[in-house]
Scaffold this motif. Structure first.
Motif, PDB file in Angstrom:
ATOM      1  N   ALA A 215       0.897  -1.171   0.057  1.00 17.33           N
ATOM      2  CA  ALA A 215      -0.086   0.153  -0.070  1.00 17.33           C
ATOM      3  C   ALA A 215       0.859   1.284  -0.016  1.00 17.33           C
ATOM      4  O   ALA A 215       0.490   2.310  -0.653  1.00 17.33           O
ATOM      5  N   SER A 216       2.055   1.168   0.785  1.00 15.54           N
ATOM      6  CA  SER A 216       2.748   2.570   0.726  1.00 15.54           C
ATOM      7  C   SER A 216       3.464   2.649  -0.737  1.00 15.54           C
ATOM      8  O   SER A 216       3.617   3.892  -1.077  1.00 15.54           O
ATOM      9  N   ILE A 217       3.785   1.667  -1.275  1.00 12.84           N
ATOM     10  CA  ILE A 217       4.256   1.723  -2.705  1.00 12.84           C
ATOM     11  C   ILE A 217       3.375   2.367  -3.582  1.00 12.84           C
ATOM     12  O   ILE A 217       3.517   3.434  -4.390  1.00 12.84           O
ATOM     13  N   SER A 220       2.443   6.055  -2.669  1.00 11.95           N
ATOM     14  CA  SER A 220       3.538   7.018  -3.579  1.00 11.95           C
ATOM     15  C   SER A 220       3.377   7.257  -4.808  1.00 11.95           C
ATOM     16  O   SER A 220       3.586   8.484  -5.329  1.00 11.95           O
ATOM     17  N   LEU A 221       3.089   6.093  -5.448  1.00 14.62           N
ATOM     18  CA  LEU A 221       2.970   6.165  -7.110  1.00 14.62           C
ATOM     19  C   LEU A 221       1.739   7.002  -7.463  1.00 14.62           C
ATOM     20  O   LEU A 221       1.924   8.039  -8.311  1.00 14.62           O
ATOM     21  N   ALA A 222       0.725   6.593  -6.830  1.00 15.52           N
ATOM     22  CA  ALA A 222      -0.618   7.257  -7.366  1.00 15.52           C
ATOM     23  C   ALA A 222      -0.649   8.491  -7.108  1.00 15.52           C
ATOM     24  O   ALA A 222      -1.387   9.188  -7.891  1.00 15.52           O
ATOM     25  N   PHE A 223       0.038   9.059  -5.881  1.00 14.39           N
ATOM     26  CA  PHE A 223      -0.456  10.491  -5.436  1.00 14.39           C
ATOM     27  C   PHE A 223       0.843  11.172  -5.529  1.00 14.39           C
ATOM     28  O   PHE A 223       0.608  12.402  -4.881  1.00 14.39           O
ATOM     29  N   HIS A 224       1.922  11.061  -6.044  1.00 21.00           N
ATOM     30  CA  HIS A 224       3.006  11.819  -6.076  1.00 21.00           C
ATOM     31  C   HIS A 224       3.565  12.369  -5.024  1.00 21.00           C
ATOM     32  O   HIS A 224       3.827  13.509  -4.888  1.00 21.00           O
ATOM     33  N   THR A 225       3.332  11.435  -4.028  1.00 18.91           N
ATOM     34  CA  THR A 225       3.676  11.887  -2.588  1.00 18.91           C
ATOM     35  C   THR A 225       4.439  10.593  -1.836  1.00 18.91           C
ATOM     36  O   THR A 225       3.985   9.716  -2.082  1.00 18.91           O
ATOM     37  N   ARG A 226       5.494  11.140  -1.292  1.00 17.21           N
ATOM     38  CA  ARG A 226       6.387   9.857  -0.137  1.00 17.21           C
ATOM     39  C   ARG A 226       5.228   9.699   0.712  1.00 17.21           C
ATOM     40  O   ARG A 226       4.878  10.293   1.755  1.00 17.21           O
ATOM     41  N   VAL A 227       4.979   8.317   0.634  1.00 19.61           N
ATOM     42  CA  VAL A 227       4.092   7.565   2.024  1.00 19.61           C
ATOM     43  C   VAL A 227       4.909   6.324   2.406  1.00 19.61           C
ATOM     44  O   VAL A 227       5.221   5.248   1.484  1.00 19.61           O
ATOM     45  N   GLY A 228       5.312   6.625   3.304  1.00 21.22           N
ATOM     46  CA  GLY A 228       6.145   5.379   4.084  1.00 21.22           C
ATOM     47  C   GLY A 228       5.415   4.493   4.822  1.00 21.22           C
ATOM     48  O   GLY A 228       4.145   4.681   4.973  1.00 21.22           O
ATOM     49  N   ILE A 229       6.001   3.353   5.103  1.00 19.73           N
ATOM     50  CA  ILE A 229       5.222   2.214   5.926  1.00 19.73           C
ATOM     51  C   ILE A 229       4.432   2.687   7.288  1.00 19.73           C
ATOM     52  O   ILE A 229       3.472   2.217   7.699  1.00 19.73           O
ATOM     53  N   ASP A 231       3.218   5.486   7.625  1.00 13.01           N
ATOM     54  CA  ASP A 231       2.086   6.154   7.389  1.00 13.01           C
ATOM     55  C   ASP A 231       0.809   5.316   7.236  1.00 13.01           C
ATOM     56  O   ASP A 231      -0.270   5.893   6.898  1.00 13.01           O
ATOM     57  N   VAL A 232       0.965   4.053   6.785  1.00 19.02           N
ATOM     58  CA  VAL A 232      -0.231   3.275   6.667  1.00 19.02           C
ATOM     59  C   VAL A 232      -0.821   2.591   7.898  1.00 19.02           C
ATOM     60  O   VAL A 232      -0.028   2.027   8.733  1.00 19.02           O
ATOM     61  N   HIS A 233      -2.029   2.677   7.921  1.00 24.12           N
ATOM     62  CA  HIS A 233      -2.435   2.162   9.166  1.00 24.12           C
ATOM     63  C   HIS A 233      -2.856   0.740   8.624  1.00 24.12           C
ATOM     64  O   HIS A 233      -3.264   0.416   7.713  1.00 24.12           O
ATOM     65  N   CYS A 234      -2.567  -0.353   9.737  1.00 22.43           N
ATOM     66  CA  CYS A 234      -2.501  -1.663   9.473  1.00 22.43           C
ATOM     67  C   CYS A 234      -3.370  -2.433  10.588  1.00 22.43           C
ATOM     68  O   CYS A 234      -2.961  -2.503  11.515  1.00 22.43           O
ATOM     69  N   ALA A 274      -3.888   5.952   3.344  1.00 16.84           N
ATOM     70  CA  ALA A 274      -3.290   4.480   3.033  1.00 16.84           C
ATOM     71  C   ALA A 274      -3.484   3.643   4.073  1.00 16.84           C
ATOM     72  O   ALA A 274      -3.128   3.895   5.521  1.00 16.84           O
ATOM     73  N   ARG A 275      -4.115   2.719   3.738  1.00 14.31           N
ATOM     74  CA  ARG A 275      -4.658   1.662   5.027  1.00 14.31           C
ATOM     75  C   ARG A 275      -4.927   0.177   4.553  1.00 14.31           C
ATOM     76  O   ARG A 275      -5.088  -0.107   3.539  1.00 14.31           O
ATOM     77  N   VAL A 276      -4.718  -0.642   5.629  1.00 11.31           N
ATOM     78  CA  VAL A 276      -5.108  -2.115   5.312  1.00 11.31           C
ATOM     79  C   VAL A 276      -5.788  -2.547   6.478  1.00 11.31           C
ATOM     80  O   VAL A 276      -5.351  -2.403   7.719  1.00 11.31           O
ATOM     81  N   TYR A 277      -6.907  -3.284   6.103  1.00 11.62           N
ATOM     82  CA  TYR A 277      -7.817  -4.020   7.087  1.00 11.62           C
ATOM     83  C   TYR A 277      -8.726  -5.063   6.405  1.00 11.62           C
ATOM     84  O   TYR A 277      -8.929  -4.726   5.338  1.00 11.62           O
ATOM     85  N   PRO A 278      -9.467  -5.867   7.346  1.00  8.93           N
ATOM     86  CA  PRO A 278     -10.350  -6.852   6.610  1.00  8.93           C
ATOM     87  C   PRO A 278     -11.364  -6.110   6.483  1.00  8.93           C
ATOM     88  O   PRO A 278     -12.037  -5.237   7.472  1.00  8.93           O
TER      89      PRO A 278
END
Length: 445
Positions: A215-217, A220-229, A231-234, A274-278
């Motif tokens: 999701a981080s990768i 970053s690509l989709a929004f032209h913004t550095r999004v690190g791990i 920054d991702v809700h998991c 950016a987030r990951v969840y069931p």
């Protein structure tokens, strides 16, 4: 008799290729380089000359496709001699140091290392720019599925709004097995391990860390913004129960572990999430039918509309296919001059916290079976600005230790995450709610 007939590629220049790692993916990459060498040379305009394979144990048999004479335990010396370095060893170090060293010596790099990219893509991009070389990483997200290149290049002239995906095959297999067989989480995980879909230590998969790196990768690509791990809700799937799976089916929904990255526009302010969840998704959604260990990514763009990418998200051969696509691109640039896409981080958008987002929820509660309970629960949700969509109630069998219990399943309309957190805190502090059994978000509607 060995043929002495020259091959068409004999007159082509050679590019020296080093491979870091000879595991499941690495051995497949080596097989493709050796078995398809003539075709690859014609596509590239140069021969790929494999000069070495870095491994931890050079005495271990790597199978029929890996020449033992190429094995070395000295990766640093190897990368300094290469024109192109393929990194499939994984981990943060020594992979990062070796890739930086390779680029400093003028080599382009291809990596499948999602963890490294999610943690420190910036240093790799900066090194590639400084030394005028390429960095490619299609295999870092969703295995054989071409998703990095479409987001990075094909949609570069569009405005991506949202990417919603199943990007971890292990968790998808487990949830699919739970839904199709009625198995609990532990039994489904054991089945995934027996089939080789899950590692002996499945933590990175079942706790969502693997999907969060991807999701981080993508963000970053989709929004032209550095999004690190960071920054991702998991959230992972270990708390998903057979009862949750059954409740989802009753509602015409399916539970999937989703990686979601999206652009959020509130008036003049723009942020990314950016987030990951069931989450529960409708059975009619394209992602609901993604079964077993397959992956799929759903992209929503302003001009292109909705796009879906589907295929094998892991495994030696599928991942090696993605690696080799990058190898061909990087090698072509070495022959013709120039470099591929660079990092695009001009937007530098702020990353929204999970508490700032709005979601619809499914909440499962065990409560006292007495008059007024539903009104009390509805009142708590209402005080926090949460509107109920549906309620499902059933009595639970009573026993001496727990008489008069009922199960309540509630779906809500969209509400602030912070509001739901506050409501759940209130439920935890009242004697009416005996337990909060599960909290799942609803997506795709």
């Amino acid at each position: 008799m060995v043929s002495t007939t020259p091959s068409p590629s004999d007159q082509l220049p050679a590019l020296r290729v080093a491979v870091l790692g000879a595991g499941t993916v690495g051995t497949e990459v080596i097989r493709l380089i050796t078995q398809q060498g003539e075709d690859l040379a014609q596509r590239i305009g140069a021969r790929l000359e494999l000069i070495g394979v870095a491994v931890r144990d050079a005495e271990r048999d790597r199978g029929p496709h890996v020449d033992a004479a190429l094995l070395t335990t000295e990766p640093s010396a190897l990368v300094r001699e290469a024109d192109l370095v393929i990194e499939v060893m994984g981990g943060i170090e020594p992979a990062r140091g070796l890739l930086l060293e390779a680029m400093a010596h003028g080599a382009s790099v291809v990596t499948a290392n999602k963890a490294l990219l999610a943690q420190d893509a910036a240093s790799l991009y900066e090194a590639a720019d400084e030394h005028g070389v390429d960095i490619y990483f299609e295999a870092a997200v969703a295995g054989a599925i071409p998703i990095v290149r479409p987001v990075r290049e094909s949609l570069a002239g569009d405005r991506v709004q949202r990417v919603l995906g199943i990007v971890n095959g292990t968790t998808n297999y487990i949830l699919d097995a739970m839904a199709s067989t009625g198995a609990g989480f532990d039994d489904a995980l054991a089945s995934a391990q027996e089939l080789g879909y899950a590692e002996a230590d499945p933590t990175a998969d079942v706790e969502g860390h693997d999907a969060a790196a991807k999701a981080s990768i993508l963000a970053s690509l989709a929004f032209h913004t550095r999004v690190g791990i960071g920054d991702v809700h998991c959230e992972g799937i270990t708390a998903v129960s057979a009862q949750d799976i059954a409740a989802a089916a009753r509602m015409g929904r399916t539970i999937k572990l989703l990686s979601i990255v999206e652009r959020i526009e509130d008036g003049t302010e723009e942020r990314v999430s950016a987030r990951v969840y069931p989450a529960l998704i409708p059975d009619s959604h394209p992602l609901a039918s993604v079964a077993e260990a397959y992956n799929a990514v759903f992209v929503e763009a302003e001009a292109a509309g909705s796009l879906m990418f589907y295929g094998q998200g892991a495994g030696g051969a599928p991942t090696a296919s993605a690696v080799m696509g990058d190898v061909v691109s990087a090698a072509r640039h070495r022959v013709s001059g120039g470099v591929g896409p660079r990092e695009s981080n001009y937007a530098d958008l702020p990353v929204a916290s999970i508490d700032e987002l709005r979601s619809a929820f499914y909440v499962s509660l065990t409560v006292q079976d007495r008059p007024g309970v539903l009104a009390e629960i509805a009142g708590t949700l209402s005080r926090h600005g949460i509107s109920i969509s549906t309620i499902h109630q059933e009595l639970l069998a009573a026993d001496e230790d727990a008489p008069g219990r009922a199960h309540i399943g509630i779906t809500s309309h969209r509400a602030l995450e912070s509001a739901m957190t506050a409501a759940l805190d209130d439920f935890s502090s009242t004697s009416t709610v005996l337990s909060i059994d599960s909290v799942l978000r609803i997506e795709g509607e």
